[in-house]
Design a protein around this motif. Structure first.
Motif, PDB file in Angstrom:
ATOM      1  N   UNK A 320     -52.806  -3.336  32.830  1.00 43.77           N
ATOM      2  CA  UNK A 320     -52.617  -4.780  33.001  1.00 43.77           C
ATOM      3  C   UNK A 320     -52.072  -5.414  31.717  1.00 43.77           C
ATOM      4  N   UNK A 321     -52.589  -4.984  30.568  1.00 37.44           N
ATOM      5  CA  UNK A 321     -52.135  -5.591  29.312  1.00 37.44           C
ATOM      6  C   UNK A 321     -50.709  -5.161  28.953  1.00 37.44           C
ATOM      7  N   UNK A 416     -53.404   7.479  30.559  1.00 40.48           N
ATOM      8  CA  UNK A 416     -53.277   6.133  31.127  1.00 40.48           C
ATOM      9  C   UNK A 416     -52.519   5.209  30.176  1.00 40.48           C
ATOM     10  N   UNK A 417     -52.720   5.414  28.896  1.00 46.29           N
ATOM     11  CA  UNK A 417     -51.976   4.634  27.899  1.00 46.29           C
ATOM     12  C   UNK A 417     -50.484   4.954  28.030  1.00 46.29           C
ATOM     13  N   UNK A 418     -50.186   6.266  28.168  1.00 50.95           N
ATOM     14  CA  UNK A 418     -48.783   6.671  28.323  1.00 50.95           C
ATOM     15  C   UNK A 418     -48.202   6.078  29.608  1.00 50.95           C
ATOM     16  N   UNK A 419     -48.996   6.115  30.662  1.00 57.27           N
ATOM     17  CA  UNK A 419     -48.531   5.580  31.940  1.00 57.27           C
ATOM     18  C   UNK A 419     -48.242   4.082  31.813  1.00 57.27           C
ATOM     19  N   UNK A 420     -49.146   3.377  31.141  1.00 59.24           N
ATOM     20  CA  UNK A 420     -48.959   1.936  30.968  1.00 59.24           C
ATOM     21  C   UNK A 420     -47.658   1.660  30.209  1.00 59.24           C
ATOM     22  N   UNK A 425     -42.258  -0.189  30.153  1.00 58.38           N
ATOM     23  CA  UNK A 425     -40.880   0.009  29.716  1.00 58.38           C
ATOM     24  C   UNK A 425     -39.922  -0.121  30.910  1.00 58.38           C
ATOM     25  N   UNK A 426     -40.229   0.634  31.978  1.00 55.80           N
ATOM     26  CA  UNK A 426     -39.336   0.636  33.147  1.00 55.80           C
ATOM     27  C   UNK A 426     -39.237  -0.745  33.795  1.00 55.80           C
ATOM     28  N   UNK A 427     -40.333  -1.487  33.757  1.00 54.02           N
ATOM     29  CA  UNK A 427     -40.327  -2.797  34.423  1.00 54.02           C
ATOM     30  C   UNK A 427     -39.880  -3.921  33.494  1.00 54.02           C
ATOM     31  N   UNK A 428     -39.576  -3.546  32.248  1.00 53.80           N
ATOM     32  CA  UNK A 428     -39.151  -4.563  31.293  1.00 53.80           C
ATOM     33  C   UNK A 428     -40.286  -5.504  30.898  1.00 53.80           C
TER      34      UNK A 428
END
Ligand code: F6R
Length: 613
Positions: A320-321, A416-420, A425-428
């Motif tokens: 979320x953050x 999960x940190x990597x996923x976030x 990144x992908x969503x800008x």
């Protein structure tokens, strides 16, 4: 839960099976047994208790043969005694079975079989299986078909392995549902069967994993996989990279202690190949995401159980953050029956070290049935949660033997940190500078964990001081609130000390009434955005006469003035602080349990892989 090992080849099956069962001890069990086929006869040895009882029995009354099956049982139906231990023989002594799972309709089946004249020798649900196989064989089916017909009669999820003196050149194994895995290890002129990879890794690295509703007819030279109607299924053997030496205890007293100390390495491995520090980028190709598909996600539901769910709670804050996607955390055993609001823009993300937890798998299936995309974060290679997901982040921690999860908790925190970061990144959702700096923060994490591990003596000293307490409260806020839950779970599961965790802000709404001299408080107060709130909580606990142990950041003089009991941690960027604050809590629980002389690696009533509901 229960473990299965089978062997067919030129060698003596008995030591291979006993050794394999030893490698599965970590799953938890209360009796064990094995059966071998020797000159046309099935011979069985079984005993209640640990494997050394069975080993002694086999030493006193040896059995040998080149084909055999073995089992470690975790009692579900009937006491953990010799007569209920697997393998179970049919009435003629020509068929024998080992089984993982629960035959949900066993009472009806037992009544039907009894009415037909079958005598039962145990209180187990499993015994119905062998009698059914025997019955279908007697009516003309071959072994394979008899197993197929039997499975059609059983309700529930099962992994079964069957051997018969009537067809002495084969073992038949089958899997229905998620009662644990069935893996076939491929050798030269010999083959192996097991519920879990560690049982066979010392013999082979090539393996075939059965899917649900598949069975395998295993001979010395061939493994034939079919569906439940007998149609051949094409399977691709996988090459397994795990090092069996990694499954040894080494210099440590317990696997749990070893695994706590392995976290520098497991976290380094978690980052390896996924983070480009020069570019400040994260690569998670396994999810196959592009900017378009990442933008289509409207909600992520993280589902898991126990420790894995605590990792998910941290993941919610991270995603979320950083990626600004709404995240819910759903306990899998609840989610599966919750009729959840899920659609094709939802991702259901399961976290599971075993990848075989029945509730988590059912939650994934619930998500799938409602159209969600499925992702998973899983440790056990080839497990069901890995296979059924659309994308899986594989934990890079190797086998975790201690029942209490440690390194398989911190790895998903980083995953999960990597996923976030990847999603953000992908969503800008994050600009380049922020992304770069969040990636750089990762670099020091393994070393910071190493610094925490170097302080084990100080943790052990505090464990000595508090080892006789009967209750403890764990308090945290924000991103460290899930770590309070995890710390309390670690303490209760291995030391049997009652430990409860609360979001610290909830104290004034009730739990503060508990605080007195006999109720030490573990307060997570590292240097994060909730620090001031935690200080006031510590003061309130002290004012009521409670002993406070604080997890605090190096150099924090304010806390040092408040309490003498401090577990110091090095300064860490706050989004990554849960990885660091967890370490002293793992060591604290470990040392208390170890000082109390408890079975740290196999705590009572618990199993490593919870394949029943
Ligand atoms: C506690 C522990 C359990 C598991 C839970 C889920 O130390 O290990 O709470 O986290 O049973 O297991 P997995 O991760 O295998 O789905």
């Amino acid at each position: 839960m229960c473990g299965i090992v089978g062997y067919i080849g030129e060698r003596d099956a008995t030591p291979i099976i006993l050794n394999g069962l030893k490698r599965l001890e970590y799953r938890g069990y209360d009796s064990a047994g094995l059966a071998v086929l020797n000159e046309g006869n099935i011979e069985i040895r079984r005993d209640a208790g640990k494997l050394n009882h069975l080993e002694a029995l086999v030493r006193n009354t040896p059995i040998h043969g080149q084909i055999g099956i073995g089992h470690t049982r975790w009692a579900t139906h009937g006491e953990p005694n010799e007569r209920n231990a697997h393998p179970h023989l049919g009435s003629t002594g020509e068929f024998v079975v080992v089984h993982n799972g629960i035959v949900e309709n066993y009472l009806t089946l037992r009544e039907e079989l009894s009415a037909e004249g079958t005598r039962f020798n145990s209180d187990t649900d499993t015994e119905t299986i062998v009698h059914l196989v025997e019955k279908f064989y007697a009516s003309g089916a071959n072994l394979e078909a008899a197993v197929q017909q039997t499975l059609k009669q059983l309700k529930g999820a099962h992994g079964i392995v069957v051997m018969s003196s009537r067809e002495p050149d084969k073992i038949v194994a089958a899997r229905v549902g998620n009662a644990g895995g069935v893996v076939i290890g491929l050798g030269e002129g010999e083959n192996f069967i097991a519920s879990d990879l560690p049982a066979i890794l010392e013999h082979t690295r090539r393996a075939v994993f059965l899917e649900s509703h598949q069975m395998a007819v295993v001979t010395r030279d061939e493994v034939r996989v079919t569906d439940m109607s007998g149609w051949a299924v094409e399977v691709k053997p996988q090459n397994i990279a795990w090092d069996p030496v990694a499954a040894e205890k080494g210099v440590y007293r317990h696997f749990m202690q070893k695994e706590i100390h392995e976290q520098v390495r497991s976290l380094t491995d978690t980052l390896a190949g996924r983070v480009d520090f020069d570019e400040g980028r994260v690569m998670l190709h396994e999810l196959g995401l592009d900017p378009q598909s990442a933008r289509e996600i409207r909600k992520i539901i993280i589902t898991a159980c126990g420790t894995a769910a605590h990792a998910g709670m941290v993941g919610k804050i991270l995603i979320e953050r950083i990626a600004r996607i709404p995240v819910e955390v759903a306990i899998a055993s609840e989610f599966r029956y919750a009729d959840p609001l899920v659609d094709e823009h939802t991702v259901v993300l399961a976290i599971s070290q075993s990848g075989e937890t029945a509730d988590t798998l059912a939650a994934m299936e619930e998500g799938r049935s409602k159209g969600a995309k499925l992702w998973s974060i899983v440790n056990a290679i080839g497990s069901q949660a890995m296979r059924i997901a659309d994308g899986c982040i594989s934990m890079q921690v190797g086998p975790e033997i201690g029942v209490a999860s440690t390194k398989a908790f911190t790895a998903p925190l980083l995953d999960l940190y990597l996923l976030a970061l990847h999603l953000g990144d992908l969503r800008g959702a994050i600009d380049e500078d922020r992304r770069f700096s969040l990636v750089q923060d990762l670099m020091s994490v393994p070393a910071l964990v190493g610094e925490c591990l170097d302080r084990e003596q100080a943790v052990a000293a505090l464990a000595r001081k508090f080892k006789n307490t009967r209750h403890m409260l764990y308090l945290g806020r924000g991103i460290n609130m899930p770590i309070a839950y995890e710390g309390a779970l670690k303490l209760k599961e291995i030391s049997y000390i009652h430990a409860e965790a609360y979001p610290a802000g909830e104290m004034k709404h009730g739990p503060i009434a508990l605080i007195d001299r006999s109720m030490p408080v573990m307060a997570l107060a590292p240097n994060d955005p909730w620090y001031d709130k935690m200080i006031s909580q510590i003061e309130q606990a002290l004012a009521r006469g409670g002993d406070v142990i604080a997890i605090a950041t190096d150099g924090d003089e304010l806390i040092a003035d408040l309490t003498p009991n401090i577990l110091w941690v090095p300064k860490t960027p706050w989004l990554l602080s849960p990885v660091i604050t967890t370490i002293p809590l793992q060591m604290f629980a470990y040392h208390i349990a170890s000082l109390l002389g408890l079975d740290v690696d196999q705590p009572r009533n618990l199993a490593k892989s919870v394949t029943v509901e």
